[in-house]
Design a protein around this motif. Structure first.
Motif, PDB file in Angstrom:
ATOM      1  N   VAL A 168       0.949  -1.090   0.058  1.00  0.00           N
ATOM      2  CA  VAL A 168       0.046  -0.036   0.118  1.00  0.00           C
ATOM      3  C   VAL A 168       0.800   1.461  -0.038  1.00  0.00           C
ATOM      4  CG1 VAL A 168      -2.089  -1.218   1.180  1.00  0.00           C
ATOM      5  CG2 VAL A 168      -0.452   0.142   2.609  1.00  0.00           C
ATOM      6  N   ARG A 169       0.602   2.219  -0.639  1.00  0.00           N
ATOM      7  CA  ARG A 169       1.095   3.439  -0.758  1.00  0.00           C
ATOM      8  C   ARG A 169       0.337   4.732  -0.383  1.00  0.00           C
ATOM      9  NH1 ARG A 169      -0.651   2.275  -5.929  1.00  0.00           N
ATOM     10  NH2 ARG A 169      -1.678   3.983  -7.048  1.00  0.00           N
ATOM     11  N   SER A 170       0.820   5.930  -0.448  1.00  0.00           N
ATOM     12  CA  SER A 170      -0.278   7.121   0.000  1.00  0.00           C
ATOM     13  C   SER A 170      -0.641   7.083   1.292  1.00  0.00           C
ATOM     14  CB  SER A 170      -1.305   7.323  -1.034  1.00  0.00           C
ATOM     15  OG  SER A 170      -0.861   7.366  -2.384  1.00  0.00           O
ATOM     16  N   VAL A 171       0.170   6.454   2.485  1.00  0.00           N
ATOM     17  CA  VAL A 171      -0.481   6.234   4.012  1.00  0.00           C
ATOM     18  C   VAL A 171      -0.560   7.763   4.286  1.00  0.00           C
ATOM     19  CG1 VAL A 171       0.124   3.952   4.209  1.00  0.00           C
ATOM     20  CG2 VAL A 171       1.948   5.643   4.387  1.00  0.00           C
ATOM     21  N   PHE A 172       0.427   8.805   3.840  1.00  0.00           N
ATOM     22  CA  PHE A 172       0.466   9.838   4.598  1.00  0.00           C
ATOM     23  C   PHE A 172      -0.236  11.017   3.283  1.00  0.00           C
ATOM     24  CE2 PHE A 172       4.690   8.531   5.826  1.00  0.00           C
ATOM     25  CZ  PHE A 172       4.299   7.936   7.171  1.00  0.00           C
ATOM     26  N   MET A 173      -0.847  10.440   2.352  1.00  0.00           N
ATOM     27  CA  MET A 173      -1.433  11.444   1.454  1.00  0.00           C
ATOM     28  C   MET A 173      -0.671  12.580   0.863  1.00  0.00           C
ATOM     29  SD  MET A 173      -5.452  11.787   2.765  1.00  0.00           S
ATOM     30  CE  MET A 173      -5.944  12.848   1.319  1.00  0.00           C
ATOM     31  N   GLN A 174       0.632  12.139   0.452  1.00  0.00           N
ATOM     32  CA  GLN A 174       1.710  12.840  -0.064  1.00  0.00           C
ATOM     33  C   GLN A 174       2.342  13.936   1.014  1.00  0.00           C
ATOM     34  OE1 GLN A 174       1.616  14.513  -4.036  1.00  0.00           O
ATOM     35  NE2 GLN A 174       0.341  12.646  -4.814  1.00  0.00           N
ATOM     36  N   GLY A 175       2.161  13.618   2.299  1.00  0.00           N
ATOM     37  CA  GLY A 175       2.251  14.377   3.320  1.00  0.00           C
ATOM     38  C   GLY A 175       1.242  15.396   3.663  1.00  0.00           C
ATOM     39  N   LEU A 176      -0.065  15.202   3.076  1.00  0.00           N
ATOM     40  CA  LEU A 176      -0.952  16.122   3.634  1.00  0.00           C
ATOM     41  C   LEU A 176      -1.498  15.881   4.943  1.00  0.00           C
ATOM     42  CD1 LEU A 176      -3.510  16.363   0.585  1.00  0.00           C
ATOM     43  CD2 LEU A 176      -2.414  18.200   1.691  1.00  0.00           C
ATOM     44  N   LEU A 177      -1.464  14.282   5.531  1.00  0.00           N
ATOM     45  CA  LEU A 177      -1.942  14.136   6.716  1.00  0.00           C
ATOM     46  C   LEU A 177      -0.837  14.505   7.801  1.00  0.00           C
ATOM     47  CD1 LEU A 177      -3.403  10.605   5.888  1.00  0.00           C
ATOM     48  CD2 LEU A 177      -4.732  12.555   6.545  1.00  0.00           C
ATOM     49  N   LEU A 178       0.348  14.782   7.507  1.00  0.00           N
ATOM     50  CA  LEU A 178       1.223  15.112   8.325  1.00  0.00           C
ATOM     51  C   LEU A 178       1.643  16.678   8.741  1.00  0.00           C
ATOM     52  CD1 LEU A 178       4.123  12.738   7.049  1.00  0.00           C
ATOM     53  CD2 LEU A 178       2.378  12.156   8.539  1.00  0.00           C
ATOM     54  N   MET A 179       0.785  17.314   7.839  1.00  0.00           N
ATOM     55  CA  MET A 179       0.813  18.881   7.850  1.00  0.00           C
ATOM     56  C   MET A 179      -0.084  19.852   9.027  1.00  0.00           C
ATOM     57  SD  MET A 179       0.856  20.092   3.956  1.00  0.00           S
ATOM     58  CE  MET A 179       2.246  20.236   2.858  1.00  0.00           C
ATOM     59  N   ALA A 180       0.329  20.459   9.565  1.00  0.00           N
ATOM     60  CA  ALA A 180      -0.502  21.526  10.556  1.00  0.00           C
ATOM     61  C   ALA A 180      -1.353  22.137   9.622  1.00  0.00           C
ATOM     62  CB  ALA A 180       0.485  22.477  11.269  1.00  0.00           C
ATOM     63  N   CYS A 190      -0.914   7.361  10.946  1.00  0.00           N
ATOM     64  CA  CYS A 190      -1.017   6.668   9.753  1.00  0.00           C
ATOM     65  C   CYS A 190      -0.401   5.405   9.654  1.00  0.00           C
ATOM     66  CB  CYS A 190      -0.383   7.798   8.909  1.00  0.00           C
ATOM     67  SG  CYS A 190      -1.110   9.374   8.465  1.00  0.00           S
ATOM     68  N   LEU A 191       0.802   5.197  10.246  1.00  0.00           N
ATOM     69  CA  LEU A 191       1.299   3.832   9.837  1.00  0.00           C
ATOM     70  C   LEU A 191       0.596   2.740  10.608  1.00  0.00           C
ATOM     71  CD1 LEU A 191       5.269   4.863  10.152  1.00  0.00           C
ATOM     72  CD2 LEU A 191       3.860   4.213   7.997  1.00  0.00           C
ATOM     73  N   ARG A 192       0.221   2.920  12.069  1.00  0.00           N
ATOM     74  CA  ARG A 192      -0.545   2.084  12.668  1.00  0.00           C
ATOM     75  C   ARG A 192      -1.691   1.642  11.995  1.00  0.00           C
ATOM     76  NH1 ARG A 192      -0.015   3.747  19.183  1.00  0.00           N
ATOM     77  NH2 ARG A 192       2.231   3.871  19.359  1.00  0.00           N
ATOM     78  N   HIS A 193      -2.319   2.547  11.483  1.00  0.00           N
ATOM     79  CA  HIS A 193      -3.423   2.310  10.621  1.00  0.00           C
ATOM     80  C   HIS A 193      -3.225   1.176   9.634  1.00  0.00           C
ATOM     81  CE1 HIS A 193      -6.130   2.732   7.272  1.00  0.00           C
ATOM     82  NE2 HIS A 193      -7.150   2.762   8.188  1.00  0.00           N
ATOM     83  N   ALA A 194      -2.224   1.700   8.756  1.00  0.00           N
ATOM     84  CA  ALA A 194      -1.946   0.573   7.793  1.00  0.00           C
ATOM     85  C   ALA A 194      -1.394  -0.497   8.071  1.00  0.00           C
ATOM     86  CB  ALA A 194      -0.883   1.420   6.669  1.00  0.00           C
ATOM     87  N   LEU A 195      -0.510  -0.664   9.068  1.00  0.00           N
ATOM     88  CA  LEU A 195       0.229  -1.827   9.572  1.00  0.00           C
ATOM     89  C   LEU A 195      -0.665  -2.772  10.358  1.00  0.00           C
ATOM     90  CD1 LEU A 195       3.623  -0.264  10.500  1.00  0.00           C
ATOM     91  CD2 LEU A 195       3.302  -1.940   8.574  1.00  0.00           C
ATOM     92  N   SER A 196      -1.875  -2.298  10.912  1.00  0.00           N
ATOM     93  CA  SER A 196      -2.944  -2.962  11.663  1.00  0.00           C
ATOM     94  C   SER A 196      -3.452  -4.138  10.948  1.00  0.00           C
ATOM     95  CB  SER A 196      -3.911  -2.032  12.259  1.00  0.00           C
ATOM     96  OG  SER A 196      -4.904  -1.512  11.173  1.00  0.00           O
ATOM     97  N   PHE A 197      -3.403  -3.863   9.677  1.00  0.00           N
ATOM     98  CA  PHE A 197      -4.189  -4.871   8.663  1.00  0.00           C
ATOM     99  C   PHE A 197      -3.116  -6.014   8.395  1.00  0.00           C
ATOM    100  CE2 PHE A 197      -6.572  -1.216   8.347  1.00  0.00           C
ATOM    101  CZ  PHE A 197      -7.742  -1.404   8.433  1.00  0.00           C
ATOM    102  N   ASN A 198      -3.169  -7.317   8.895  1.00  0.00           N
ATOM    103  CA  ASN A 198      -2.227  -8.048   8.596  1.00  0.00           C
ATOM    104  C   ASN A 198      -2.105  -8.567   7.065  1.00  0.00           C
ATOM    105  OD1 ASN A 198      -1.496  -8.417  11.334  1.00  0.00           O
ATOM    106  ND2 ASN A 198      -2.966  -9.868  11.552  1.00  0.00           N
ATOM    107  N   GLU A 199      -3.086  -8.177   6.304  1.00  0.00           N
ATOM    108  CA  GLU A 199      -3.198  -8.335   4.652  1.00  0.00           C
ATOM    109  C   GLU A 199      -2.098  -7.512   4.098  1.00  0.00           C
ATOM    110  OE1 GLU A 199      -7.204  -9.241   6.319  1.00  0.00           O
ATOM    111  OE2 GLU A 199      -5.808  -7.764   6.527  1.00  0.00           O
ATOM    112  N   VAL A 200      -1.707  -6.640   4.579  1.00  0.00           N
ATOM    113  CA  VAL A 200      -0.746  -5.714   4.066  1.00  0.00           C
ATOM    114  C   VAL A 200       0.824  -6.306   4.252  1.00  0.00           C
ATOM    115  CG1 VAL A 200       0.225  -3.356   3.868  1.00  0.00           C
ATOM    116  CG2 VAL A 200      -2.072  -3.642   4.231  1.00  0.00           C
ATOM    117  N   SER A 201       1.291  -6.522   3.121  1.00  0.00           N
ATOM    118  CA  SER A 201       2.609  -7.043   3.119  1.00  0.00           C
ATOM    119  C   SER A 201       3.606  -5.868   3.430  1.00  0.00           C
ATOM    120  CB  SER A 201       3.072  -7.914   1.861  1.00  0.00           C
ATOM    121  OG  SER A 201       2.290  -9.103   1.760  1.00  0.00           O
TER     122      SER A 201
END
Length: 258
Positions: free
Chosen positions: A186-198, A231-242
């Protein structure tokens, strides 16, 4: 380590939050060494990522699995296997390696056109000849997979996925991809940084979603998590994601993420 390093920044200035432009050779080398030290074993690139493959080929990539992607098949192409072989040979030369772990299509919808069957056979031929370990597709919409998997098999699927974009879950393909024997990256977990911005840093063109951004920041305050952690905990919480593909501009950013 389930993180993979995306290297589009090695070849061009990329990302809404990118303020440093294309990563230069020294920073690229530092990022690769940091990735190795953190146990990251997969690098994601593409022919379309500017100078990314060339930059990677100048670095020590021992121990890394390389994944690259083919550009769009030209409309007037008559020798499809010849084109695929030429593109892959170019990638191997730029990457300074004899084979890649994964070869993906950037435009998988072309597999559904009149040249699709021959394009798919060309990918499988590159795998049979030992130049590629896994063939696959990089998608934008999960519904693309309904038709693609109906007549073809893939070893690897890359798709967008984040706290706001849960189409993989909603469509059922999060479970179906590994059930079909394919790796899911999976990619775009940070939405190109949008989710990390103030809020004040986010470009004005995204202000139409101000209510959604405020809910995100309120939730972060309540949870006590940083945006990166959430963001990372969300994506990594799914075991289906390699693998979760992340891109960085500096080694320090990668250390924070990993």
């Amino acid at each position: 380590m389930r993180l993979a390093l995306g290297t589009v920044q090695f070849g061009m200035a990329y990302g809404v939050a990118n303020q440093q432009g294309q990563v230069d050779h020294a920073r690229a080398q530092a990022i690769i060494e940091t990735a190795r030290g953190e146990g990251i074993d997969t690098l994601d690139t593409a022919i379309a990522y500017g100078e990314s493959e060339l930059t990677l080929g100048q670095l020590n990539l021992d121990g890394f699995k390389l994944i690259t992607k083919l550009p769009s098949l030209p409309d007037n192409c008559v020798d499809i296997i010849g084109w695929v072989e030429e593109q892959l040979t170019g990638s191997l030369g730029r990457l300074n390696c004899s084979k890649v772990h994964g070869l993906l299509l950037h435009r998988p919808e072309q597999l559904l056109g009149s040249q699709g069957a021959e394009l798919y056979r060309s990918l499988t031929e590159m795998k049979a000849q030992g130049f590629v370990e896994k063939i696959g597709i990089s998608i934008y919409e999960p519904q693309e997979l309904d038709q693609l998997f109906a007549n073809m098999d893939f070893d690897l699927v890359q798709a967008p996925f984040n706290v706001f974009d849960t189409r993989l879950v909603d469509s059922g393909w999060l479970q179906k991809i590994p059930a079909r024997g394919a790796e899911l990256h999976v990619r775009s977990v940070f939405m190109q940084g949008l989710l990390l911005m103030a809020g004040a840093e986010r470009p004005a063109k995204f202000s139409r979603w101000s209510t959604l951004w405020q809910e995100w920041h309120d939730w972060l305050s309540t949870s006590g998590l940083s945006p990166v952690q959430a963001c990372l905990r969300h994506a990594l919480s799914f075991n289906e994601v390699s693998r979760v593909v992340v891109g960085v501009d500096t080694a320090a950013q990668l250390q924070e993420i990993s």
